[in-house]
Design a protein around this motif. Structure first.
Motif, PDB file in Angstrom:
ATOM      1  N   THR A  30       1.026  -1.278  -0.110  1.00  0.00           N
ATOM      2  CA  THR A  30       0.058   0.114  -0.092  1.00  0.00           C
ATOM      3  C   THR A  30       0.447   0.964   0.291  1.00  0.00           C
ATOM      4  OG1 THR A  30      -1.808  -1.417   1.237  1.00  0.00           O
ATOM      5  CG2 THR A  30      -1.613   1.634   0.902  1.00  0.00           C
ATOM      6  N   GLN A  31       2.210   0.862   0.192  1.00  0.00           N
ATOM      7  CA  GLN A  31       3.007   2.252   1.034  1.00  0.00           C
ATOM      8  C   GLN A  31       3.772   2.290  -0.312  1.00  0.00           C
ATOM      9  OE1 GLN A  31       2.206   4.208   3.325  1.00  0.00           O
ATOM     10  NE2 GLN A  31       0.778   3.576   3.891  1.00  0.00           N
ATOM     11  N   GLU A  32       3.593   1.695  -1.380  1.00  0.00           N
ATOM     12  CA  GLU A  32       4.398   1.823  -2.456  1.00  0.00           C
ATOM     13  C   GLU A  32       3.785   3.499  -3.431  1.00  0.00           C
ATOM     14  OE1 GLU A  32       7.338   1.366  -3.231  1.00  0.00           O
ATOM     15  OE2 GLU A  32       7.410  -0.375  -2.828  1.00  0.00           O
ATOM     16  N   SER A  33       4.566   3.739  -3.868  1.00  0.00           N
ATOM     17  CA  SER A  33       3.936   5.125  -5.342  1.00  0.00           C
ATOM     18  C   SER A  33       3.106   4.357  -6.018  1.00  0.00           C
ATOM     19  CB  SER A  33       4.896   5.183  -6.644  1.00  0.00           C
ATOM     20  OG  SER A  33       5.514   5.056  -7.079  1.00  0.00           O
ATOM     21  N   PRO A  34       1.929   5.114  -6.816  1.00  0.00           N
ATOM     22  CA  PRO A  34       1.129   4.866  -7.246  1.00  0.00           C
ATOM     23  C   PRO A  34       1.683   3.991  -9.078  1.00  0.00           C
ATOM     24  CG  PRO A  34       0.140   7.072  -6.396  1.00  0.00           C
ATOM     25  CD  PRO A  34       1.882   7.328  -6.119  1.00  0.00           C
ATOM     26  N   GLU A  35       2.670   4.188  -9.112  1.00  0.00           N
ATOM     27  CA  GLU A  35       3.050   3.034 -10.746  1.00  0.00           C
ATOM     28  C   GLU A  35       3.503   2.357  -9.660  1.00  0.00           C
ATOM     29  OE1 GLU A  35       6.458   4.004 -14.421  1.00  0.00           O
ATOM     30  OE2 GLU A  35       6.682   5.559 -11.729  1.00  0.00           O
ATOM     31  N   LEU A  36       4.399   2.140  -8.539  1.00  0.00           N
ATOM     32  CA  LEU A  36       4.946   1.787  -8.519  1.00  0.00           C
ATOM     33  C   LEU A  36       3.847  -0.109  -8.181  1.00  0.00           C
ATOM     34  CD1 LEU A  36       7.992   1.612  -6.695  1.00  0.00           C
ATOM     35  CD2 LEU A  36       8.031   0.157  -7.703  1.00  0.00           C
ATOM     36  N   ASP A  59      -1.527  -5.131   1.946  1.00  0.00           N
ATOM     37  CA  ASP A  59      -1.117  -4.994   2.897  1.00  0.00           C
ATOM     38  C   ASP A  59      -2.171  -4.661   4.122  1.00  0.00           C
ATOM     39  OD1 ASP A  59      -0.500  -2.563   2.575  1.00  0.00           O
ATOM     40  OD2 ASP A  59       2.176  -2.779   2.928  1.00  0.00           O
ATOM     41  N   GLN A  60      -2.334  -3.828   3.461  1.00  0.00           N
ATOM     42  CA  GLN A  60      -3.223  -2.563   4.963  1.00  0.00           C
ATOM     43  C   GLN A  60      -4.733  -3.390   5.182  1.00  0.00           C
ATOM     44  OE1 GLN A  60      -4.165   0.941   3.592  1.00  0.00           O
ATOM     45  NE2 GLN A  60      -5.835   0.141   1.990  1.00  0.00           N
ATOM     46  N   ASP A  61      -5.277  -4.439   4.278  1.00  0.00           N
ATOM     47  CA  ASP A  61      -6.013  -4.944   4.708  1.00  0.00           C
ATOM     48  C   ASP A  61      -5.602  -6.138   5.228  1.00  0.00           C
ATOM     49  OD1 ASP A  61      -7.840  -3.486   3.148  1.00  0.00           O
ATOM     50  OD2 ASP A  61      -7.547  -4.151   1.332  1.00  0.00           O
ATOM     51  N   LEU A  62      -4.470  -6.776   5.631  1.00  0.00           N
ATOM     52  CA  LEU A  62      -4.278  -8.258   5.962  1.00  0.00           C
ATOM     53  C   LEU A  62      -3.809  -7.706   7.656  1.00  0.00           C
ATOM     54  CD1 LEU A  62      -2.781  -9.486   3.584  1.00  0.00           C
ATOM     55  CD2 LEU A  62      -4.397 -10.884   4.225  1.00  0.00           C
ATOM     56  N   GLU A  63      -4.469  -8.452   8.838  1.00  0.00           N
ATOM     57  CA  GLU A  63      -3.770  -8.646  10.683  1.00  0.00           C
ATOM     58  C   GLU A  63      -2.358  -9.178  10.189  1.00  0.00           C
ATOM     59  OE1 GLU A  63      -6.772  -9.280  13.075  1.00  0.00           O
ATOM     60  OE2 GLU A  63      -7.785  -7.830  13.140  1.00  0.00           O
ATOM     61  N   GLY A  75       7.073  -5.831  -2.450  1.00  0.00           N
ATOM     62  CA  GLY A  75       7.675  -4.436  -2.494  1.00  0.00           C
ATOM     63  C   GLY A  75       8.764  -4.138  -1.761  1.00  0.00           C
ATOM     64  N   TRP A  76       9.456  -3.446  -1.507  1.00  0.00           N
ATOM     65  CA  TRP A  76      10.132  -3.941  -0.890  1.00  0.00           C
ATOM     66  C   TRP A  76       9.826  -2.774   0.734  1.00  0.00           C
ATOM     67  CZ3 TRP A  76      14.982  -4.699  -0.808  1.00  0.00           C
ATOM     68  CH2 TRP A  76      15.901  -5.032  -1.589  1.00  0.00           C
TER      69      TRP A  76
END
Length: 203
Positions: A30-36, A59-63, A75-76
């Motif tokens: 989720t925290q990557e740029s929109p392009e990535l 990732d933000q939707d998973l605990e 993603g890094w």
């Protein structure tokens, strides 16, 4: 695709294990740029075509990561990158937020792309795949090329053209079927005095 302890001890993880699980989960960063983020989504969708029952989630939707199937962490800046790091603790590699260090090779996140296969630390040892790049135009190349390297444990590519610069398999660290040869191994072997032959043959 799950594994028993014998398999885990005797065979290094490879990308084929993650590709082989038709129920795999692709975790988008989720925290990557929109392009990535869009590039990772397209990569996941392309690979999902080979896995009809696979799923794509942010990732933000998973605990937590699921324990019942293979997982691809993309993603890094994926919030579950630490799970990949934890799965690599017994292997000769260091993965950080900035780079991958393998033996004498340092793969930086600014210009290179990395792909890693590992296994969950706990039974049933499901496969974990990790794909990370800071070069969004490299993602279509990774999508096409990586499946052809599925027998490897780790890969590195450089540039937008995704030229392969590193590939290999993890060593088997603790297998009872493997024997390390060398000075340390030789020194640990008992020394037996020579024995007389059981049968003497005269010329």
């Amino acid at each position: 695709m799950c594994f028993d302890a014998w398999t885990v001890l005797n065979f290094p993880p490879t990308l084929s294990e993650a590709f082989g699980d038709t129920h795999a989960l692709f975790v988008l960063p989720t925290q990557e740029s929109p392009e990535l983020l869009e590039g990772y989504r397209r990569l996941a969708s392309a690979w999902k075509a080979r896995m009809p029952e696979a799923e794509i989630r942010r990732d933000q939707d998973l605990e937590a990561l699921p324990q019942d199937r293979a997982v691809w962490v993309l993603g890094w800046n994926n919030r579950f990158r630490y799970e990949v790091e934890r799965s690599l603790t017994s292997l000769p590699v260091q993965l950080t937020a900035k780079d991958l260090v393998l033996d004498s090779s340092r793969i930086g996140h600014q210009t290179e792309s990395v792909v890693i296969a590992s296994r969950a630390a706990m039974p049933p040892f499901h496969a974990i795949g990790f794909v990370a790049t800071e070069t969004a135009p490299a993602l279509p190349g990774l999508s096409r090329k990586v499946p052809h390297y599925d027998r490897y444990s780790y890969l590195a590519f450089t540039g937008e053209e995704t030229k392969n610069i590193l590939k290999g398999e993890w060593p088997v660290i603790s297998s009872p079927l493997s024997i390390r040869f060398g000075a340390a191994r030789a020194a640990s072997q008992p020394v037996h005095p020579p024995r007389k032959p059981l049968v003497s043959v005269e010329p």
